[in-house]
Design an enzyme around this catalytic site. Structure first.
Site, PDB file in Angstrom:
ATOM      1  N   LYS A  23       3.059 -24.545  16.497  1.00  0.00           N
ATOM      2  CA  LYS A  23       2.796 -25.667  15.605  1.00  0.00           C
ATOM      3  C   LYS A  23       4.088 -26.466  15.366  1.00  0.00           C
ATOM      4  CE  LYS A  23      -0.047 -24.924  12.160  1.00  0.00           C
ATOM      5  NZ  LYS A  23      -1.224 -25.549  11.591  1.00  0.00           N
ATOM      6  N   ARG A  93       2.707 -23.882   6.126  1.00  0.00           N
ATOM      7  CA  ARG A  93       1.786 -23.382   7.152  1.00  0.00           C
ATOM      8  C   ARG A  93       2.500 -22.424   8.097  1.00  0.00           C
ATOM      9  NH1 ARG A  93      -2.518 -27.220   7.785  1.00  0.00           N
ATOM     10  NH2 ARG A  93      -2.071 -29.130   6.656  1.00  0.00           N
ATOM     11  N   GLY A 102      -6.362 -18.990  12.373  1.00  0.00           N
ATOM     12  CA  GLY A 102      -6.846 -18.416  11.119  1.00  0.00           C
ATOM     13  C   GLY A 102      -6.358 -17.012  10.817  1.00  0.00           C
ATOM     14  N   MET A 104      -3.210 -16.064  10.206  1.00  0.00           N
ATOM     15  CA  MET A 104      -2.116 -15.986   9.244  1.00  0.00           C
ATOM     16  C   MET A 104      -2.368 -16.996   8.130  1.00  0.00           C
ATOM     17  SD  MET A 104       1.217 -15.338  11.546  1.00  0.00           S
ATOM     18  CE  MET A 104       0.989 -16.767  12.548  1.00  0.00           C
ATOM     19  N   ARG A 336      -1.886 -28.996  20.119  1.00  0.00           N
ATOM     20  CA  ARG A 336      -1.590 -27.809  20.936  1.00  0.00           C
ATOM     21  C   ARG A 336      -2.553 -27.809  22.114  1.00  0.00           C
ATOM     22  NH1 ARG A 336      -4.010 -23.632  16.446  1.00  0.00           N
ATOM     23  NH2 ARG A 336      -6.140 -24.340  16.588  1.00  0.00           N
ATOM     24  N   HIS A 454     -14.454 -21.198  12.466  1.00  0.00           N
ATOM     25  CA  HIS A 454     -13.777 -19.951  12.831  1.00  0.00           C
ATOM     26  C   HIS A 454     -14.593 -19.159  13.855  1.00  0.00           C
ATOM     27  CE1 HIS A 454     -12.766 -15.661  12.172  1.00  0.00           C
ATOM     28  NE2 HIS A 454     -11.537 -16.136  12.163  1.00  0.00           N
ATOM     29  N   SER A 762      -4.202   3.173  51.630  1.00  0.00           N
ATOM     30  CA  SER A 762      -4.846   2.461  50.526  1.00  0.00           C
ATOM     31  C   SER A 762      -4.567   3.259  49.254  1.00  0.00           C
ATOM     32  CB  SER A 762      -6.352   2.347  50.761  1.00  0.00           C
ATOM     33  OG  SER A 762      -6.937   1.687  49.667  1.00  0.00           O
ATOM     34  N   CYS A 829      -7.180   0.279  46.298  1.00  0.00           N
ATOM     35  CA  CYS A 829      -8.624   0.212  46.055  1.00  0.00           C
ATOM     36  C   CYS A 829      -9.007   0.851  44.727  1.00  0.00           C
ATOM     37  CB  CYS A 829      -9.406   0.818  47.203  1.00  0.00           C
ATOM     38  SG  CYS A 829      -9.065   2.571  47.445  1.00  0.00           S
ATOM     39  N   TYR A 849      -3.241  -6.234  50.877  1.00  0.00           N
ATOM     40  CA  TYR A 849      -4.456  -6.681  50.210  1.00  0.00           C
ATOM     41  C   TYR A 849      -4.740  -5.852  48.958  1.00  0.00           C
ATOM     42  CZ  TYR A 849      -6.786  -2.573  52.153  1.00  0.00           C
ATOM     43  OH  TYR A 849      -7.129  -1.292  52.446  1.00  0.00           O
TER      44      TYR A 849
HETATM   45  C1  PEP Z   1      -9.011   6.065  43.386  1.00  0.00           C
HETATM   46  O1  PEP Z   1      -8.784   7.241  43.128  1.00  0.00           O
HETATM   47  O2  PEP Z   1      -8.308   5.139  42.975  1.00  0.00           O
HETATM   48  C2  PEP Z   1     -10.177   5.701  44.203  1.00  0.00           C
HETATM   49  C3  PEP Z   1     -10.372   4.452  44.573  1.00  0.00           C
HETATM   50  O3  PEP Z   1     -11.064   6.678  44.498  1.00  0.00           O
HETATM   51  P1  PEP Z   1     -12.161   7.229  43.483  1.00  0.00           P
HETATM   52  O4  PEP Z   1     -12.193   6.330  42.304  1.00  0.00           O
HETATM   53  O5  PEP Z   1     -13.429   7.230  44.251  1.00  0.00           O
HETATM   54  O6  PEP Z   1     -11.653   8.592  43.191  1.00  0.00           O
END
Ligand code: PEP
Ligand code: MG
Length: 876
Positions: A23, A93, A102, A104, A336, A454, A762, A829, A849
């Site tokens: 502000k 303020r 809202g 504070m 803002r 709000h 992975s 993953c 990836y």
């Molecule tokens: C993991 O362990 O991150 C994974 C992808 O395998 P899961 O969740 O199937 O154990």
């Protein structure tokens, strides 16, 4: 001279948000660029932090600097603080670096006492106005600064208005003065002190109260939810008052330079005639749309419109502004960056590019990846909606649809949600103290207040559906029910809200995912231009793979083959395989599963059409597939034509105390190589078949839970042997890769050895987090939320990668793996693959990836682009 704690508005600018708060930096920048802003000064966030460090005292020099700055306001306004002849009144303020709407405290009309009130009455020739300002000030001061329960004042006011018979504006000057006296008595009896008559004392105490509000419960809750650091502190803005309640030529309002719900390019806002400061935000009366201002005060509107547009192009972004019109004169109080829905954020970013205001890279950085979740939020199923009659329609305050049980109290909402119930919080209006209940609810419904009330602002920020200002609701808190046009909904009854249309329905309704806009696709394609890291999806069946591709996945990073084991009646064969006593029996059962698995893989390969598909061999502990109650065991024994006792004792013998660390992962395929053989055969036969159909295939076979290269080696041999056999038999070769999950600390640390065999890694960061932190994925729910709340851990490490700890293992694993095999492909993953902060980390480590659930693919694409753009910023 000592430290500078105080900055006049004209001494600051937009770059000083850390020091002056959002502000303070905003009013400074407006002042600098010639926008009409009432004069004032900002006390720095450093002063707030120092106040706490030295035990709740003003830092040395602060008060003197504040008094000095006050003189400057006096000079600019020609008024004097505490002078009955021409009193200067100020607003005090709060304003932190990040907007905390809202959360504070703010005190208005400060400087009034018995004699300045009198002076104000004479000066304005409006005793009623002066009495009202006085009444409001004592009330706010009592509540905010002296901590008196707000209800105590409200009750008196309500009584004076005959419980809704009359409005605020109907109260006479005499009545208001009477009320003000009663308020003073309440303060005396509740807070045990006299209301301070001395304006300087008022100011001192109000500044301290704003500092204290930084650590109030609702501010702390808000910061926890929004991941705002506790160490930032708040600025305090002391500013000459301007009055929107001086008659029908006065007003106060809030507006956005574009529609914050849809992003459409029109000034969007609300105002109240003859009202003061916080009335609009508090939703006390339902305000008028800003378009009416154009009709009633065209000149002021034009000036306002021009300033709004000027601010938008100055900041190159949508602004959320507050303004007051005092007797026909416009004052800007705040600007803002406007909070917006995800849909609006995307549209605004794309529109600003086509208007030539910003470039694509800026547009990509403007949208919070987390917010995209909102776009993927459910809508009411059109089928379910067809015959449904809305009970009423309120304002479409925050989009998305949700069903839940009606609850009228925020504490109760929190308690019920904690037991796993879906609740909808129903309130006349919400106040900052209801915040915890709003967090717990699926959606919020209010009877009063506008699009900038709000409830609306907070729900939009959280991406939760909200219907606000549904005036047909007759809410009865005492009886815990609401009557809507003749229908009674009691506590616990289901209701459904559509925050995109404002409709309220009785009962529970089915919801569906929305279509994504062309703007969304445009922004996504720009993200793809900038990002350097791939984005894949975790998908086990062709339907999920299709979804993933439609969201832009460039491959499958994890197919958990076991999820297919529960399909149809194949679980019988799986169980037969597990119960088997000899390899021959096991092979016989596996032979039944093989063609089914092959079919699954063919489906995936067809959908992915030449994109890589990572298929993981069997991972979970086998007893997860077995029945455990006697009746089901008996059924299984019958099906297998086996003895109940024998089957039961076999199942009992497979019990494990610590299944997550037990007989699972590659250990299964090592002890029962025929399982890996069957799966490899199914993969390669499917690959050959689909290739023969003329579709490209890129299989990647992945071995889970490897800790030693000597575990990977025998699995590799099986897979390669089977591949050779299948290809020889078919007379077709399919190039494939063999790799491993890195999900044990030992695997990360010995990645150089593992990469001798693995062609790709992975990171399974779910298991890697579990094993590195010694924190069970299944059993940590009891204490982990508390850990996060108490900041023992900054985040839940299963949601956001623990970069300091687990992140090091990811870094080490990647480096050591690539030392051995320079072209090693590395991905992730675990669940973290769809978490924006973790995605950025993966980019920094140099992963090829990330792979995440299909619905998070767009989030990962955007986060990956932002990570890449962050690099170029760092290089500059
Ligand atoms: C993991 O362990 O991150 C994974 C992808 O395998 P899961 O969740 O199937 O154990
Ligand atoms: Mg795992």
């Amino acid at each position: 001279m000592g430290k500078k704690w105080v900055y006049l508005f004209r001494e600051g600018d937009a770059t000083m948000r850390d020091l002056l708060g959002g502000k303070g930096a905003g009013v400074a920048e407006m002042t600098r660029t010639g926008v009409p802003v009432p004069p004032g000064f900002t006390i720095t966030t450093e002063a707030c932090n120092t106040y706490y460090e030295i035990g709740g005292k003003f830092p040395e020099g602060l008060w003197e600097q504040a008094l000095e700055a006050l003189k400057d306001i006096e000079a600019q306004t020609g008024k004097k603080f505490g002078d009955p002849a021409n009193p200067l009144l100020v607003a005090v303020r709060s304003g932190a670096k990040f907007s905390m709407p809202g959360m504070m405290d703010t005190v208005l009309n400060l400087g009034l006492n018995a004699s300045t009130r009198e002076g104000l009455a004479q000066l304005t020739a409006n005793p009623r106005f002066a009495a009202d300002a006085y009444r409001r000030f004592i009330q706010l001061f009592g509540k905010i600064v002296l901590g008196v329960e707000g209800e105590r004042f409200e009750h008196v006011l309500d009584e004076a208005k005959g419980h809704g018979q009359r409005q605020d504006t109907d109260l006479s000057a005499e009545e208001l003065l009477q009320i003000a006296e009663t308020f003073k008595q309440i303060i005396k009896s509740e807070a045990g002190v006299d209301f301070p008559e001395d304006p300087q004392e008022q100011l001192r105490e109000a500044i301290a109260a704003v500092f204290r509000s930084w650590n109030g419960r609702r501010a702390r809750d808000y910061r926890r939810i929004n991941k705002i650091s506790d160490s930032l502190g708040t600025g305090v803005n002391v500013q000459a008052m301007v009055f929107g309640n001086m008659g029908d030529d006065s007003a106060t309002g809030v507006a956005f330079t574009r529609n914050p719900a849809t992003g459409s390019s029109e000034i969007f806002g609300e105002y109240l005639v003859n009202a003061q400061g916080e009335d609009v935000v508090a939703g006390v009366r339902t305000p008028q749309p800003i378009s009416r201002l154009e009709a009633t005060m065209p000149e002021v509107y034009k000036q306002f419109h021009d300033i709004a547009k000027q601010l938008e192009s100055h900041y190159q972004d949508v602004q959320d502004v507050e303004f007051t019109i005092e007797r026909g004169r416009l004052w800007m109080l705040q600007t803002r960056a406007g909070k917006r829905t995800a849909a609006a954020a995307v549209k605004i970013a794309v529109d600003l590019v086509s208007e030539g205001v910003i470039d694509k890279a800026t547009a990509v950085q403007r949208v919070d990846p987390h917010a995209l979740d909102q776009l993927l939020h459910p809508m009411i199923d059109p089928e379910a909606r067809k015959d449904a009659q809305a009970l009423t329609t309120g304002l479409p305050a925050s989009p998305g649809a949700a069903s839940g049980k009606a609850v009228f109290d925020p504490d109760e909402a929190e308690q019920l949600a904690a037991t796993g119930e879906q609740v909808i919080l129903v309130r006349v209006e919400t106040a900052p103290e209801d915040f915890h209940g709003m967090v717990a609810a699926q959606a919020i419904l209010t009877a009063r207040g506008g699009m900038t009330s709000h409830a609306a602002v907070v729900a939009r920020g959280m991406g939760k559906p909200c219907v606000a200002g549904a005036g047909d609701l007759r809410i009865n808190y005492a009886e815990q029910l609401v009557v809507v046009n003749g229908t009674t909904i009691r506590k616990g009854d289901w209701v459904t809200l559509d925050g995109s249309t404002g409709e309220v329905f009785a009962g529970q309704m089915a919801t569906v995912q929305p279509e994504l806009s062309t703007d969304f696709n445009e922004l996504m394609s720009w993200s793809d231009e900038f990002r350097t890291m791939g984005v894949r999806a975790n998908a086990d069946v062709p339907h999920d793979a299709e979804m993933a591709r439609s969201f832009g996945a460039e491959g499958i990073g994890l197919c958990r083959t076991e999820h297919m084991f529960f399909e149809g009646n194949r679980i019988d064969a799986v169980r037969e395989m597990i119960i088997a006593d000899t390899p021959e029996e096991r092979r016989a059962a596996l032979a039944k599963i093989e063609p089914l698995q092959q079919g699954d893989f063919e489906g995936l390969f067809r959908v992915m059409h030449g994109l890589p598909v990572t298929i993981r061999t069997l991972d979970p502990p086998l007893h997860e597939f077995l029945p455990h109650d006697d009746h089901e065991i008996e059924l299984l024994a019958k099906k297998l034509d086996a003895d109940f006792k024998k089957v039961k004792s076999k199942i009992d013998s497979m019990h494990e105390s610590n299944p997550m660390l037990g007989f699972r992962g590659c250990r299964l395929g090592i002890i029962y190589p025929e399982i890996t053989e069957m799966q490899a055969r199914a993969i390669f036969k499917a690959a050959v078949k689909v290739k023969q159909e003329g579709i490209d295939v890129q299989p990647e076979v992945m071995i889970p839970l490897v800790g030693h290269v000597t575990e990977l080696k025998p699995q590799e041999e099986i897979v390669r042997q089977v591949a050779k056999e299948v290809f020889a038999e078919a007379g077709v070769e399919v190039p494939y890769m063999l790799g491993t999950m890195i999900e044990l600390p030992r695997a990360a640390l010995t990645a150089d050895e593992i990469a001798e065999v693995a062609e790709f890694f992975s990171f399974g960061t779910n298991d890697l987090t579990q094993t590195a932190l010694g924190l069970s994925r299944d059993d940590s729910g009891r204490f982990l939320p508390l850990y996060v709340e108490r900041k023992i851990m900054a985040d839940d490490p299963f949601q956001t990668l623990d970069q300091r700890g687990v992140g090091q293992l990811v870094r080490i694993g990647t480096e050591r793996g690539r030392n051995t095999r320079a072209n090693l492909k590395v991905g992730i993953c675990g669940e973290h693959g769809g978490d924006p902060a973790s995605v950025i980390f993966c980019h920094e480590v140099g992963l090829n990836y990330v792979s995440c659930s299909p619905f998070r693919v767009p989030i990962a694409r955007l986060a990956a682009a932002q990570a890449a753009l962050g690099d170029s910023k760092r290089d500059k």
